[in-house]
Design a protein around this motif. Structure first.
Motif, PDB file in Angstrom:
ATOM      1  N   ARG A   1     -51.258 -39.104 -11.088  1.00  0.00           N
ATOM      2  CA  ARG A   1     -50.935 -40.001 -12.200  1.00  0.00           C
ATOM      3  C   ARG A   1     -50.617 -39.244 -13.493  1.00  0.00           C
ATOM      4  NH1 ARG A   1     -51.491 -45.159 -12.152  1.00  0.00           N
ATOM      5  NH2 ARG A   1     -52.049 -45.246 -14.381  1.00  0.00           N
ATOM      6  N   MET A   2     -50.279 -37.982 -13.378  1.00  0.00           N
ATOM      7  CA  MET A   2     -49.970 -37.195 -14.565  1.00  0.00           C
ATOM      8  C   MET A   2     -48.763 -37.740 -15.327  1.00  0.00           C
ATOM      9  SD  MET A   2     -48.923 -33.185 -14.852  1.00  0.00           S
ATOM     10  CE  MET A   2     -48.209 -32.534 -16.351  1.00  0.00           C
ATOM     11  N   PRO A   3     -47.635 -38.074 -14.656  1.00  0.00           N
ATOM     12  CA  PRO A   3     -46.496 -38.607 -15.419  1.00  0.00           C
ATOM     13  C   PRO A   3     -46.845 -39.891 -16.181  1.00  0.00           C
ATOM     14  CG  PRO A   3     -45.801 -37.958 -13.224  1.00  0.00           C
ATOM     15  CD  PRO A   3     -47.295 -37.903 -13.236  1.00  0.00           C
ATOM     16  N   VAL A   4     -47.623 -40.774 -15.539  1.00  0.00           N
ATOM     17  CA  VAL A   4     -48.006 -42.026 -16.197  1.00  0.00           C
ATOM     18  C   VAL A   4     -48.941 -41.751 -17.366  1.00  0.00           C
ATOM     19  CG1 VAL A   4     -49.167 -44.245 -15.879  1.00  0.00           C
ATOM     20  CG2 VAL A   4     -47.710 -43.321 -14.052  1.00  0.00           C
ATOM     21  N   GLU A   5     -49.910 -40.858 -17.139  1.00  0.00           N
ATOM     22  CA  GLU A   5     -50.850 -40.506 -18.206  1.00  0.00           C
ATOM     23  C   GLU A   5     -50.131 -39.865 -19.384  1.00  0.00           C
ATOM     24  OE1 GLU A   5     -54.026 -41.139 -18.453  1.00  0.00           O
ATOM     25  OE2 GLU A   5     -54.360 -41.996 -16.474  1.00  0.00           O
ATOM     26  N   LEU A   6     -49.146 -39.005 -19.081  1.00  0.00           N
ATOM     27  CA  LEU A   6     -48.382 -38.367 -20.150  1.00  0.00           C
ATOM     28  C   LEU A   6     -47.583 -39.397 -20.938  1.00  0.00           C
ATOM     29  CD1 LEU A   6     -47.348 -35.801 -21.579  1.00  0.00           C
ATOM     30  CD2 LEU A   6     -45.541 -35.656 -19.837  1.00  0.00           C
ATOM     31  N   ALA A   7     -46.937 -40.322 -20.220  1.00  0.00           N
ATOM     32  CA  ALA A   7     -46.162 -41.369 -20.899  1.00  0.00           C
ATOM     33  C   ALA A   7     -47.058 -42.234 -21.769  1.00  0.00           C
ATOM     34  CB  ALA A   7     -45.431 -42.225 -19.862  1.00  0.00           C
ATOM     35  N   ASP A   8     -48.245 -42.592 -21.233  1.00  0.00           N
ATOM     36  CA  ASP A   8     -49.179 -43.410 -22.018  1.00  0.00           C
ATOM     37  C   ASP A   8     -49.683 -42.653 -23.244  1.00  0.00           C
ATOM     38  OD1 ASP A   8     -48.875 -45.441 -20.220  1.00  0.00           O
ATOM     39  OD2 ASP A   8     -50.729 -45.025 -19.103  1.00  0.00           O
ATOM     40  N   TRP A   9     -49.983 -41.362 -23.068  1.00  0.00           N
ATOM     41  CA  TRP A   9     -50.485 -40.571 -24.189  1.00  0.00           C
ATOM     42  C   TRP A   9     -49.445 -40.447 -25.296  1.00  0.00           C
ATOM     43  CZ3 TRP A   9     -48.852 -35.971 -26.419  1.00  0.00           C
ATOM     44  CH2 TRP A   9     -49.727 -35.423 -27.375  1.00  0.00           C
ATOM     45  N   VAL A  10     -48.189 -40.157 -24.893  1.00  0.00           N
ATOM     46  CA  VAL A  10     -47.120 -40.034 -25.884  1.00  0.00           C
ATOM     47  C   VAL A  10     -46.887 -41.366 -26.584  1.00  0.00           C
ATOM     48  CG1 VAL A  10     -44.643 -39.620 -26.203  1.00  0.00           C
ATOM     49  CG2 VAL A  10     -45.982 -38.102 -24.729  1.00  0.00           C
ATOM     50  N   GLY A  11     -46.912 -42.465 -25.782  1.00  0.00           N
ATOM     51  CA  GLY A  11     -46.697 -43.786 -26.373  1.00  0.00           C
ATOM     52  C   GLY A  11     -47.774 -44.170 -27.367  1.00  0.00           C
ATOM     53  N   GLY A  12     -49.013 -43.745 -27.119  1.00  0.00           N
ATOM     54  CA  GLY A  12     -50.108 -44.100 -28.012  1.00  0.00           C
ATOM     55  C   GLY A  12     -50.419 -43.056 -29.054  1.00  0.00           C
ATOM     56  N   SER A  13     -49.668 -41.955 -29.081  1.00  0.00           N
ATOM     57  CA  SER A  13     -49.961 -40.864 -30.013  1.00  0.00           C
ATOM     58  C   SER A  13     -49.452 -41.137 -31.419  1.00  0.00           C
ATOM     59  CB  SER A  13     -49.338 -39.560 -29.501  1.00  0.00           C
ATOM     60  OG  SER A  13     -47.913 -39.651 -29.509  1.00  0.00           O
ATOM     61  N   GLY A  14     -48.512 -42.069 -31.535  1.00  0.00           N
ATOM     62  CA  GLY A  14     -47.930 -42.336 -32.835  1.00  0.00           C
ATOM     63  C   GLY A  14     -46.810 -41.386 -33.197  1.00  0.00           C
ATOM     64  N   LEU A  15     -46.466 -40.461 -32.292  1.00  0.00           N
ATOM     65  CA  LEU A  15     -45.358 -39.537 -32.555  1.00  0.00           C
ATOM     66  C   LEU A  15     -44.042 -40.293 -32.579  1.00  0.00           C
ATOM     67  CD1 LEU A  15     -46.350 -36.553 -30.229  1.00  0.00           C
ATOM     68  CD2 LEU A  15     -46.433 -36.573 -32.728  1.00  0.00           C
ATOM     69  N   ALA A  16     -43.155 -39.911 -33.477  1.00  0.00           N
ATOM     70  CA  ALA A  16     -41.831 -40.527 -33.536  1.00  0.00           C
ATOM     71  C   ALA A  16     -41.062 -40.184 -32.265  1.00  0.00           C
ATOM     72  CB  ALA A  16     -41.074 -40.033 -34.759  1.00  0.00           C
ATOM     73  N   PRO A  17     -40.323 -41.146 -31.698  1.00  0.00           N
ATOM     74  CA  PRO A  17     -39.557 -40.851 -30.480  1.00  0.00           C
ATOM     75  C   PRO A  17     -38.650 -39.630 -30.619  1.00  0.00           C
ATOM     76  CG  PRO A  17     -39.562 -43.205 -30.900  1.00  0.00           C
ATOM     77  CD  PRO A  17     -40.211 -42.564 -32.086  1.00  0.00           C
ATOM     78  N   LEU A  18     -38.033 -39.468 -31.778  1.00  0.00           N
ATOM     79  CA  LEU A  18     -37.142 -38.326 -31.978  1.00  0.00           C
ATOM     80  C   LEU A  18     -37.919 -37.006 -31.924  1.00  0.00           C
ATOM     81  CD1 LEU A  18     -34.230 -37.557 -32.492  1.00  0.00           C
ATOM     82  CD2 LEU A  18     -34.662 -37.687 -34.952  1.00  0.00           C
ATOM     83  N   THR A  19     -39.147 -37.021 -32.418  1.00  0.00           N
ATOM     84  CA  THR A  19     -39.985 -35.816 -32.355  1.00  0.00           C
ATOM     85  C   THR A  19     -40.271 -35.434 -30.911  1.00  0.00           C
ATOM     86  OG1 THR A  19     -41.035 -36.410 -34.461  1.00  0.00           O
ATOM     87  CG2 THR A  19     -42.196 -34.822 -33.062  1.00  0.00           C
ATOM     88  N   VAL A  20     -40.553 -36.437 -30.089  1.00  0.00           N
ATOM     89  CA  VAL A  20     -40.810 -36.183 -28.667  1.00  0.00           C
ATOM     90  C   VAL A  20     -39.559 -35.620 -27.997  1.00  0.00           C
ATOM     91  CG1 VAL A  20     -41.458 -37.236 -26.469  1.00  0.00           C
ATOM     92  CG2 VAL A  20     -42.538 -38.012 -28.589  1.00  0.00           C
ATOM     93  N   MET A  21     -38.401 -36.196 -28.317  1.00  0.00           N
ATOM     94  CA  MET A  21     -37.149 -35.715 -27.730  1.00  0.00           C
ATOM     95  C   MET A  21     -36.879 -34.269 -28.126  1.00  0.00           C
ATOM     96  SD  MET A  21     -34.504 -36.263 -25.835  1.00  0.00           S
ATOM     97  CE  MET A  21     -34.322 -38.035 -25.609  1.00  0.00           C
ATOM     98  N   ILE A  22     -37.098 -33.937 -29.384  1.00  0.00           N
ATOM     99  CA  ILE A  22     -36.874 -32.566 -29.847  1.00  0.00           C
ATOM    100  C   ILE A  22     -37.838 -31.599 -29.158  1.00  0.00           C
ATOM    101  CG2 ILE A  22     -37.026 -31.040 -31.862  1.00  0.00           C
ATOM    102  CD1 ILE A  22     -35.985 -33.388 -33.545  1.00  0.00           C
ATOM    103  N   ALA A  23     -39.085 -32.044 -28.943  1.00  0.00           N
ATOM    104  CA  ALA A  23     -40.059 -31.199 -28.242  1.00  0.00           C
ATOM    105  C   ALA A  23     -39.602 -30.934 -26.803  1.00  0.00           C
ATOM    106  CB  ALA A  23     -41.428 -31.876 -28.246  1.00  0.00           C
ATOM    107  N   MET A  24     -39.076 -31.951 -26.130  1.00  0.00           N
ATOM    108  CA  MET A  24     -38.581 -31.771 -24.768  1.00  0.00           C
ATOM    109  C   MET A  24     -37.386 -30.827 -24.746  1.00  0.00           C
ATOM    110  SD  MET A  24     -38.855 -35.571 -23.084  1.00  0.00           S
ATOM    111  CE  MET A  24     -40.437 -36.364 -22.831  1.00  0.00           C
TER     112      MET A  24
END
Length: 439
Positions: free
Chosen positions: A303-326
């Motif tokens: 369940r790592m992909p789901v946990e990662l998606a949930d963590w990112v979704g609840g982290s408050g990080l801006a979507p663009l910040t997540v995209m730049i990190a990827m």
């Protein structure tokens, strides 16, 4: 051990195995099998292996891969690359930096038939490097233009990596091919601009040469008319809905083979060599696909992909910040991993995360946007020192050019790629707009 912690440990072990030069398929498949057995049971692993292998390789999407590989091999072995470079060079080779532009144009046209970056780079280098050396071009400009031009094989349809992305994310292959058109065109324009700026600053590195006669120019077009026809038939037929991608790939194979027979460049010996090379390449791709599938199933069980998606979704990080990190992660990993392995390894983890973020796009558009950005960044990794794959291909073929010059030669093209990535991130419509217009 907590399943997510185990998944992180498996990822670390897999990367260590790859860095230790264990074959990618074995690294992912072997460690994935261990993880599967630990997360489920050895009996469940045995059951999965007994059914997954035939089921995976009966899939429609994977059937397209060997056909496009065969089409590219026949195109490579029948000298199509030489005629493409000759035609481009006849029209623009006399400009300052024109041969470098012709090499990039030839790579773009050849990539539309071949679909492999390494094959595009090596084949065009074999043809163009001697001509550029005779014309007095610097080793840095020659090698940089060819290494960068070779990457166009990843994005310009038909692309094997794009097909794999479609398979992993359950997206429409035809729409992804169409979505790649504008970003691919931007790459050609960006590389061309990099060459023009280069020779503007350093004129002696790409000298002008005598112009070809108009008769030579038009005669050169006669040598590539069938190539243009094949490209238009295959992609036009797919986009127009006249046949499926698999049928289009079959038509392409027959058309390229027929062109080789008509031009007397395809002999039985060459055809057998193409078939053998296709079998070897397809086996390698399929082995990596199966190894990645086994590894990703283990990650799914954790369940790592789901946990990662949930963590990112609840982290408050801006979507663009997540995209730049990827994107940053891809740029770093692109220096040490090949494009197919990186796509197979990361997309099953990153895709759910991206799709869980709100970029203000429809789900299908967001999936296409992420796919195009991923391929562009992976493409850039192939020319990023110190271990970009295309750099080694060019360096091996141009032994008289120091490796340092090959690395320096890619710098303007890496800058161009960074600009293209910035445009695609800032304006997602560049990735899906053409698909929307065609619907």
């Amino acid at each position: 051990m907590d399943p997510v912690t185990l998944a992180i440990l498996l990822c670390a072990l897999m990367l260590l195995a790859i860095f230790a030069r264990v074959p990618v398929a074995l690294s992912m498949g072997g460690i994935g099998a261990i993880g599967y057995a630990m997360l489920a049971s050895p009996e469940a692993l045995t059951t999965y292996l007994s059914t997954a292998w035939p089921d995976k390789f009966r899939s429609y999407e994977l059937a397209i891969v060997p056909l496009f590989v065969l089409m590219g091999n026949i195109a490579t072995m029948t000298g199509i690359s030489g005629r493409l470079f000759a035609a481009s060079n006849a029209w623009i080779g006399h400009w300052r930096g024109g041969m470098a532009l012709a090499a990039i144009g030839g790579c773009a046209m050849f990539g539309s038939i071949c679909g492999s970056s390494l094959a595009t780079a090596s084949t065009m280098a074999r043809v163009a490097l001697p001509e550029m050396k005779r014309a007095g071009y610097s080793g840095a400009l020659s090698s940089g233009a060819l290494a960068a031009g070779g990457t166009l094989g990843i994005l310009i349809p038909p692309s094997v990596v794009l097909i794999i992305y479609a398979m992993l994310t359950e997206q429409n292959i035809v729409k992804l091919f169409l979505a790649a058109t504008i970003p691919g065109t931007l790459a050609v324009l960006g590389f061309g601009l990099a060459v023009l700026v280069w020779v503007r600053l350093f004129p002696e590195e790409g000298p002008a040469t005598p112009a070809a006669s108009w008769a030579t120019r038009f005669r050169s077009l006669l040598g590539i008319w069938h190539i243009v026809g094949i490209f238009a038939t295959v992609l036009g037929g797919i986009y127009g809905g006249f046949f499926t991608p698999a049928e289009g790939a079959s038509v392409g194979v027959v058309a390229v083979a027929a062109a080789g027979l008509l031009t007397r460049t395809l002999t039985p010996k060459i055809l057998i060599a193409c078939l053998i090379d296709t079998a070897v390449s397809s086996a390698m791709i399929f082995a990596i696909v199966f190894g990645a599938d086994l590894f990703n199933v283990a990650l799914t069980l954790s369940r790592m992909p789901v946990e990662l998606a949930d963590w990112v979704g609840g982290s408050g990080l801006a979507p663009l910040t997540v995209m730049i990190a990827m994107i940053t992660f891809y740029l770093i990993m692109g220096c040490v991993m090949d494009s197919l392995s990186m796509i197979l390894l990361t997309v099953p983890v990153f895709f759910p995360t991206v799709m869980g973020l709100d970029f203000g796009l429809a789900p299908e558009a967001q999936a296409m946007w992420f796919g195009i950005i991923t391929l562009v960044v992976v493409e850039m990794g192939m020319i990023t020192p110190p271990v970009g794959m295309n750099l080694f291909v060019i360096s091996a073929m141009a032994r008289d050019i120091p490796t340092r010059q090959v690395f320096l030669g890619t710098v303007p093209f890496v800058v161009s790629e960074l600009g293209r990535i910035s445009l695609l991130v800032a304006f997602p419509v560049l990735s899906y707009g053409l698909v929307s217009l065609m619907q």
